[in-house]
Design a protein around this motif. Structure first.
Motif, PDB file in Angstrom:
ATOM      1  N   THR A   1       0.847  -1.185   0.000  1.00 13.29           N
ATOM      2  CA  THR A   1       0.000   0.000   0.000  1.00 13.29           C
ATOM      3  C   THR A   1       0.884   1.236   0.000  1.00 13.29           C
ATOM      4  N   ILE A   2       0.671   2.077  -0.990  1.00 15.74           N
ATOM      5  CA  ILE A   2       1.398   3.343  -1.101  1.00 15.74           C
ATOM      6  C   ILE A   2       0.423   4.451  -0.745  1.00 15.74           C
ATOM      7  N   ILE A   3       0.861   5.372   0.089  1.00 15.49           N
ATOM      8  CA  ILE A   3       0.003   6.478   0.496  1.00 15.49           C
ATOM      9  C   ILE A   3       0.564   7.764  -0.111  1.00 15.49           C
ATOM     10  N   LEU A   4      -0.245   8.373  -0.959  1.00 17.68           N
ATOM     11  CA  LEU A   4       0.125   9.639  -1.587  1.00 17.68           C
ATOM     12  C   LEU A   4      -0.565  10.782  -0.845  1.00 17.68           C
ATOM     13  N   GLU A   5       0.215  11.763  -0.448  1.00 20.44           N
ATOM     14  CA  GLU A   5      -0.348  12.968   0.149  1.00 20.44           C
ATOM     15  C   GLU A   5      -0.551  13.977  -0.983  1.00 20.44           C
ATOM     16  N   LEU A   6      -1.814  14.363  -1.192  1.00 22.26           N
ATOM     17  CA  LEU A   6      -2.178  15.218  -2.327  1.00 22.26           C
ATOM     18  C   LEU A   6      -2.833  16.501  -1.845  1.00 22.26           C
ATOM     19  N   LEU A   7      -2.477  17.599  -2.505  1.00 22.90           N
ATOM     20  CA  LEU A   7      -3.131  18.879  -2.253  1.00 22.90           C
ATOM     21  C   LEU A   7      -4.215  19.048  -3.308  1.00 22.90           C
ATOM     22  N   THR A   8      -5.452  19.211  -2.868  1.00 22.52           N
ATOM     23  CA  THR A   8      -6.575  19.378  -3.792  1.00 22.52           C
ATOM     24  C   THR A   8      -7.124  20.800  -3.672  1.00 22.52           C
TER      25      THR A   8
ATOM     26  N   GLU B   1       0.629  23.901 -11.711  1.00 23.04           N
ATOM     27  CA  GLU B   1       0.160  22.613 -11.207  1.00 23.04           C
ATOM     28  C   GLU B   1      -1.156  22.766 -10.450  1.00 23.04           C
ATOM     29  N   SER B   2      -1.291  23.834  -9.682  1.00 16.33           N
ATOM     30  CA  SER B   2      -2.528  24.063  -8.934  1.00 16.33           C
ATOM     31  C   SER B   2      -3.696  24.338  -9.868  1.00 16.33           C
ATOM     32  N   ILE B   3      -3.460  25.148 -10.892  1.00 15.57           N
ATOM     33  CA  ILE B   3      -4.499  25.442 -11.885  1.00 15.57           C
ATOM     34  C   ILE B   3      -4.964  24.145 -12.546  1.00 15.57           C
ATOM     35  N   PHE B   4      -4.010  23.336 -12.971  1.00 16.41           N
ATOM     36  CA  PHE B   4      -4.341  22.059 -13.623  1.00 16.41           C
ATOM     37  C   PHE B   4      -5.169  21.187 -12.691  1.00 16.41           C
ATOM     38  N   CYS B   5      -4.733  21.056 -11.442  1.00 15.66           N
ATOM     39  CA  CYS B   5      -5.432  20.192 -10.495  1.00 15.66           C
ATOM     40  C   CYS B   5      -6.872  20.628 -10.288  1.00 15.66           C
ATOM     41  N   LEU B   6      -7.113  21.917 -10.209  1.00 21.02           N
ATOM     42  CA  LEU B   6      -8.489  22.391 -10.060  1.00 21.02           C
ATOM     43  C   LEU B   6      -9.295  22.075 -11.315  1.00 21.02           C
ATOM     44  N   ASP B   7      -8.760  22.382 -12.479  1.00 20.38           N
ATOM     45  CA  ASP B   7      -9.489  22.177 -13.734  1.00 20.38           C
ATOM     46  C   ASP B   7      -9.756  20.704 -14.025  1.00 20.38           C
ATOM     47  N   PHE B   8      -8.833  19.816 -13.629  1.00 21.59           N
ATOM     48  CA  PHE B   8      -8.947  18.405 -13.980  1.00 21.59           C
ATOM     49  C   PHE B   8      -9.277  17.513 -12.780  1.00 21.59           C
ATOM     50  N   ASN B   9      -9.597  18.142 -11.645  1.00 25.44           N
ATOM     51  CA  ASN B   9     -10.001  17.407 -10.443  1.00 25.44           C
ATOM     52  C   ASN B   9      -8.944  16.384 -10.021  1.00 25.44           C
ATOM     53  N   CYS B  10      -7.709  16.849  -9.972  1.00 26.59           N
ATOM     54  CA  CYS B  10      -6.574  16.014  -9.574  1.00 26.59           C
ATOM     55  C   CYS B  10      -5.972  16.562  -8.287  1.00 26.59           C
ATOM     56  N   GLY B  11      -4.969  15.878  -7.787  1.00 22.09           N
ATOM     57  CA  GLY B  11      -4.251  16.339  -6.611  1.00 22.09           C
ATOM     58  C   GLY B  11      -2.792  16.582  -6.940  1.00 22.09           C
ATOM     59  N   LYS B  12      -2.256  17.626  -6.343  1.00 20.73           N
ATOM     60  CA  LYS B  12      -0.830  17.944  -6.504  1.00 20.73           C
ATOM     61  C   LYS B  12      -0.051  17.101  -5.500  1.00 20.73           C
ATOM     62  N   ILE B  13       0.956  16.387  -5.981  1.00 24.32           N
ATOM     63  CA  ILE B  13       1.699  15.479  -5.105  1.00 24.32           C
ATOM     64  C   ILE B  13       2.545  16.281  -4.121  1.00 24.32           C
ATOM     65  N   LEU B  14       2.388  15.978  -2.848  1.00 25.08           N
ATOM     66  CA  LEU B  14       3.183  16.615  -1.798  1.00 25.08           C
ATOM     67  C   LEU B  14       4.224  15.654  -1.253  1.00 25.08           C
ATOM     68  N   SER B  15       3.805  14.416  -1.003  1.00 27.98           N
ATOM     69  CA  SER B  15       4.733  13.403  -0.497  1.00 27.98           C
ATOM     70  C   SER B  15       4.130  12.021  -0.739  1.00 27.98           C
ATOM     71  N   ALA B  16       4.942  11.015  -0.497  1.00 32.83           N
ATOM     72  CA  ALA B  16       4.482   9.637  -0.647  1.00 32.83           C
ATOM     73  C   ALA B  16       5.188   8.770   0.382  1.00 32.83           C
ATOM     74  N   LYS B  17       4.461   7.761   0.867  1.00 37.25           N
ATOM     75  CA  LYS B  17       5.024   6.844   1.862  1.00 37.25           C
ATOM     76  C   LYS B  17       4.991   5.423   1.313  1.00 37.25           C
ATOM     77  N   ASN B  18       6.031   4.663   1.657  1.00 33.44           N
ATOM     78  CA  ASN B  18       6.114   3.256   1.256  1.00 33.44           C
ATOM     79  C   ASN B  18       6.198   3.141  -0.268  1.00 33.44           C
ATOM     80  N   THR B  19       7.117   3.880  -0.877  1.00 34.27           N
ATOM     81  CA  THR B  19       7.160   3.994  -2.342  1.00 34.27           C
ATOM     82  C   THR B  19       8.206   3.129  -3.019  1.00 34.27           C
ATOM     83  N   SER B  20       8.812   2.208  -2.332  1.00 41.68           N
ATOM     84  CA  SER B  20       9.826   1.372  -2.965  1.00 41.68           C
ATOM     85  C   SER B  20       9.256   0.720  -4.227  1.00 41.68           C
TER      86      SER B  20
END
Length: 188
Positions: free
Chosen positions: A14-21, A62-81
């Motif tokens: 399980t990979i946990i992505l921290e996203l800014l929406t 990146e923020s503009i894109f995320c709002l327009d396309f309903n995505c999240g901006k990557i902030l960090s990730a855990k367990n990403t091997s």
């Protein structure tokens, strides 16, 4: 703005992505930031007699894109091997990693030697020589990017394999020759 954690599974992990929406009301912050970007460029090019503007801020594009396309901006990730996080945004509906390139000039975009992504988009802030807050978003075909000749003997992937940062003008090398049409048109 809101931070969310999005879980994905990869190879029994399980990979946990921290996203800014973002929400519609965040567009005010985008507009205020854009005005400051224009102001600083005015000082640089007029008062200080600089020869070129500063690059368009990636945090803003990146923020503009995320709002327009309903995505999240990557902030960090855990367990990403085994899972590359060298992308800009993430679509939680499709679990796709998104790479963004943005330009507010006629200059080249650069690609990192280790960039990994599922989809790539280009945000064109350069409206016939004007930077007025209007923009077009193009979805680029990964094969068109990867197989693009960036010089006489090398494709983009060849330069990346040699740990170099390929640079080229996306408008001149891909959008115009392929007559690509925007998938989204907006205003900050």
């Amino acid at each position: 703005m809101k931070i969310i954690n999005h879980k994905i599974s990869l190879k029994n992990k399980t990979i946990i992505l921290e996203l800014l929406t973002f929400q519609k009301e965040d567009r005010k912050i985008f507009r205020d930031t854009f005005k400051k970007y224009l102001q600083i460029n005015q000082v640089i090019t007029k008062s200080l007699r600089g020869t070129r503007r500063i690059n368009f801020p990636d945090a803003l594009s990146e923020s503009i894109f995320c709002l327009d396309f309903n995505c999240g901006k990557i902030l960090s990730a855990k367990n990403t091997s085994g899972y590359s996080t060298s992308f800009d945004c993430f679509d939680p509906k499709t679990n796709k990693r998104i790479q963004l390139k943005c330009s507010a000039s006629t200059g080249p975009s650069s690609f990192g030697p280790r960039s990994e992504y599922d989809d790539i988009y280009f945000i064109d802030m350069w409206n016939n020589g004007e930077i007025d807050g209007n923009y077009k978003v193009y979805k680029l075909n990964n094969d068109d990017i990867d197989n693009l000749k960036v010089n006489k003997g090398e494709k983009l992937t060849d330069q990346q394999d040699n740990k170099r940062r390929p640079r080229f003008d996306i408008r001149l090398k891909i959008i115009q020759p392929l007559n690509l049409q925007p998938v989204f048109v907006g205003k900050i």
